[in-house]
Design an enzyme around this catalytic site. Structure first.
Site, mmCIF file in Angstrom:
data_model
loop_
_atom_site.group_PDB
_atom_site.id
_atom_site.type_symbol
_atom_site.label_atom_id
_atom_site.label_comp_id
_atom_site.label_asym_id
_atom_site.label_seq_id
_atom_site.Cartn_x
_atom_site.Cartn_y
_atom_site.Cartn_z
ATOM 1 C CG MET A 39 -1.871 -1.223 1.200
ATOM 2 S SD MET A 39 -3.384 -1.005 2.130
ATOM 3 C CE MET A 39 -2.759 -0.818 3.776
ATOM 4 C CG HIS A 60 7.170 -2.491 1.618
ATOM 5 N ND1 HIS A 60 6.934 -1.235 2.112
ATOM 6 C CD2 HIS A 60 6.006 -3.182 1.771
ATOM 7 C CE1 HIS A 60 5.678 -1.147 2.527
ATOM 8 N NE2 HIS A 60 5.092 -2.328 2.344
ATOM 9 C CD GLN A 114 -5.967 -3.626 3.354
ATOM 10 O OE1 GLN A 114 -5.927 -4.143 2.244
ATOM 11 N NE2 GLN A 114 -4.949 -3.725 4.195
ATOM 12 N N GLY A 120 5.160 -10.285 4.360
ATOM 13 C CA GLY A 120 5.962 -10.212 5.580
ATOM 14 C C GLY A 120 5.319 -10.951 6.740
ATOM 15 C CE LYS A 137 4.366 -4.227 11.563
ATOM 16 N NZ LYS A 137 3.019 -4.214 10.992
ATOM 17 C CG ASP A 138 1.187 -7.022 8.292
ATOM 18 O OD1 ASP A 138 0.785 -6.451 9.302
ATOM 19 O OD2 ASP A 138 1.845 -6.446 7.403
ATOM 20 N NE ARG A 160 -2.127 2.098 10.212
ATOM 21 C CZ ARG A 160 -2.733 1.158 9.527
ATOM 22 N NH1 ARG A 160 -2.143 -0.001 9.365
ATOM 23 N NH2 ARG A 160 -3.926 1.364 9.001
HETATM 24 O O1 PAF Z 1 0.034 -5.648 3.950
HETATM 25 C C1 PAF Z 1 -0.430 -4.782 3.190
HETATM 26 O O2 PAF Z 1 0.213 -3.774 2.885
HETATM 27 C C2 PAF Z 1 -1.824 -4.965 2.626
HETATM 28 O O3 PAF Z 1 -2.676 -5.573 3.548
HETATM 29 C C3 PAF Z 1 -1.847 -5.704 1.270
HETATM 30 C C4 PAF Z 1 -1.350 -7.132 1.396
HETATM 31 C C5 PAF Z 1 -1.003 -4.952 0.256
HETATM 32 C C6 PAF Z 1 -3.289 -5.767 0.748
HETATM 33 O O4 PAF Z 1 -3.847 -4.507 0.579
#
Ligand code: PAF
Length: 269
Positions: A26, A33, A57, A143, A145-146, A183
């Site tokens: 995003m 990244h 989302q 990642g 992290k998520d 963030r």
């Molecule tokens: O992790 C993110 O940045 C978002 O949830 C993703 C996977 C790009 C989906 O919008």
């Protein structure tokens, strides 16, 4: 790096790629990244990155509005890191229909972050699924992290026989322990200092928590004393017992989410 706004142009540009790596983002590109891009560059022939701030989302308008947008800087970083294709779709390219149909995903989506963010993971899996259907990559890089997002996407691909392989990559941290996240740009120096102390406290308590020699309530109290006003959750889970078939070996992780000011921080150790 080829920058592409149009879905059909993208499909034409990548149609001959047999070993394409995909990194969905995003934007507000950071070292987390970049580690995904490097991994993709090392095992795929070409790397495609998308930047799309996926409105469905987000659970609050403000959170969506305040999400960092630094496209020019992002493009420069992506070029430097040898990305081959950058896809920058608009809302219509991804959601051509008026009413977005909800997807059915695993119930793990209702735990942790999902408890306070109804529909969040459905929307994440939905957008990733749409990207995959357009780009048909060999591998997708996400990642750890998520973690919840990563495992839910992996499970959805498995269930729906999507052939793209999900590669989960290690969380990248700043020297002070904070996991890189878009963030983080919204945090003040003081908040960063607190976030670093929160990480260190949880990291050093992990063994005791797992052995039940310390409980999460005491840890939450310690975290509150650092100046954290709102802890959304702090939970220990055996990650081998989330998705069936369960594995015998126990593998514990501590998951946590809290707010510093208006900024929500999530991580797992
Ligand atoms: O992790 C993110 O940045 C978002 O949830 C993703 C996977 C790009 C989906 O919008």
């Amino acid at each position: 790096m080829k920058i592409i706004l149009n879905k059909n142009k993208l499909i034409r540009s990548i149609k001959n790629q047999k070993n394409l790596g995909f990194v969905p983002t995003m934007g507000a590109i950071h070292k987390g990244h970049i580690s995904l891009i490097k991994k993709s560059n090392s095992i795929c022939d070409k790397t495609l990155v998308s930047i799309f701030i996926n409105k469905p989302q987000f659970n609050s308008r403000n959170d969506y509005k305040e999400y960092p947008r630094i496209l020019r800087k992002d493009i420069a970083i992506l070029k430097k890191n040898k990305v081959d294709f950058l896809y920058l779709p608009n809302m219509k390219q991804i959601y051509p229909e008026k009413k977005i149909k909800k997807l059915k995903i695993h119930s793990f989506s209702k735990q942790l972050c999902g408890k306070n963010r109804p529909g969040h993971f459905e929307a994440v899996v939905n957008v990733v699924n749409r990207f995959i259907r357009i780009t048909k990559p060999k591998k997708i890089f996400l990642g750890q992290k998520d973690y919840q997002q990563l495992r839910l996407i992996d499970f959805f691909f498995l269930k729906n026989k999507i052939l793209t392989k999900v590669i989960g990559c290690k969380t990248v941290r700043e020297k002070n322990g904070i996991a890189y996240s878009s963030r983080n740009l919204l945090l003040s120096n003081k908040e960063k200092e607190i976030a670093s102390r929160v990480y260190k406290i949880i990291y050093s308590a992990k063994k005791k928590l797992i052995k039940k020699k310390k409980n999460t309530e005491i840890l939450k109290l310690q975290i509150s004393k650092l100046g954290v006003k709102r802890i959304e959750y702090l939970k220990i889970l055996n990650t081998n017992k989330i998705f069936k078939p369960y594995k015998k070996k126990k593998k514990f992780k501590i998951f946590f989410a809290y707010y510093l000011g208006k900024t929500r921080i999530i991580d797992n150790i």
